[in-house]
Design a protein around this motif. Sequence first.
Motif, PDB file in Angstrom:
ATOM      1  N   GLU A  40       0.933   3.816  -3.178  1.00  0.00           N
ATOM      2  CA  GLU A  40       0.372   5.144  -2.968  1.00  0.00           C
ATOM      3  C   GLU A  40       1.432   6.227  -2.899  1.00  0.00           C
TER       4      GLU A  40
ATOM      5  N   ARG B 127      -5.935   0.187 -11.127  1.00  0.00           N
ATOM      6  CA  ARG B 127      -6.105   1.494 -10.493  1.00  0.00           C
ATOM      7  C   ARG B 127      -6.744   2.499 -11.442  1.00  0.00           C
TER       8      ARG B 127
ATOM      9  N   GLU C 116      -6.708   6.282  -7.371  1.00  0.00           N
ATOM     10  CA  GLU C 116      -7.386   5.771  -6.174  1.00  0.00           C
ATOM     11  C   GLU C 116      -6.411   5.025  -5.267  1.00  0.00           C
ATOM     12  N   LYS C 117      -6.822   4.842  -4.016  1.00  0.00           N
ATOM     13  CA  LYS C 117      -5.995   4.122  -3.050  1.00  0.00           C
ATOM     14  C   LYS C 117      -5.961   2.634  -3.380  1.00  0.00           C
TER      15      LYS C 117
ATOM     16  N   THR D  88       0.832  -1.206   0.000  1.00  0.00           N
ATOM     17  CA  THR D  88       0.000   0.000   0.000  1.00  0.00           C
ATOM     18  C   THR D  88       0.861   1.248   0.000  1.00  0.00           C
TER      19      THR D  88
END
Length: 315
Positions: free
Chosen positions: A180, A276, A280-281, A176
């Motif tokens: 990100e 993605r 977006e996360k 993550t």
Amino acid sequence: MRQRTCRCRGVDLSRIQHSRKAKKRRHFRSLSDPHTLSELALRLKEGIYITTLDGEIVDANPAFLEMFGVDSLEDLKGYRTSDFVRPEVRAREMALLEREGSVRDVEFQLTRRDGETRTVVDSAFLSVDPESGEKYCHGILVDITHRKELQTQLLELSIRDPLTGCYNRRYLNTVTRQCEAQPKGEFGCIYLDIDHFKQYNDTNGHAEGDGVLVKMARFLMRHVRAEEAVVRVGGDEFLVVLSDAGEDQTEHVAARLSAAAAASAPVPFSMGWAARRNGEKFEETMIRADRRLLAVRVDERRDLQKRRKKRPKAT
């Protein structure tokens, strides 16, 4: 007269012996003593060295030579430190040394003459010869290769599922952050779930169920690339994480797994994927892949019900 001379000589000998003992004690009690410093440099397991700023190795202790894979200082004649360390790393450290006067705990990779790579930590200070004005680097090199290997092993244990060898949910935190960290970067997720695993587990026992999970993990790891991480999300659910992958690449990997499943998958499974969108996360992309998986499941069940209705009834 003779007795007085003997007494004087006796006193002189005693003072000489006392003086010698005092000097010996000072050898081991003072860092300013040359003999003590020499013993310290020779016996320490840390590498102690002197180099010029352009990388010539002027002097070094046995521990330093061992790190570089040589037997003597003569073996380093004609070499520069940049022959063993990436030149840009050495240049950056020397620039900092000249600017600050010292460096501390600089970690880098050292490649020995035999090709073996070691991880070391360097601390050094700048010394200037008052007569010639020539600058030298005096430093200490600590080999932390074994420590780094242990850290890597512990990290692997903490982010690996002990049953299947896949990554676990803890690894998703790292993924993550990596994904990100690049707001415009691409990544894809493929969510997989073994069909009717609970029924299989209940019928055949947990030991056989664990065996199915292991075989499923091996199937997935065998049919994705090394950089495409396979994560056991929980139970019989797996997630394939694709870095630098858009819609087309993610769909291509999903199609590859689907084609391989017919020939070599240990058990039937369902799959949903997503790439993605609009920065977006990671979790949002993963949730969309999971929803797509659920939609696939609904469609499969609907098709199964239709096929059952079309079957002719037994008379």
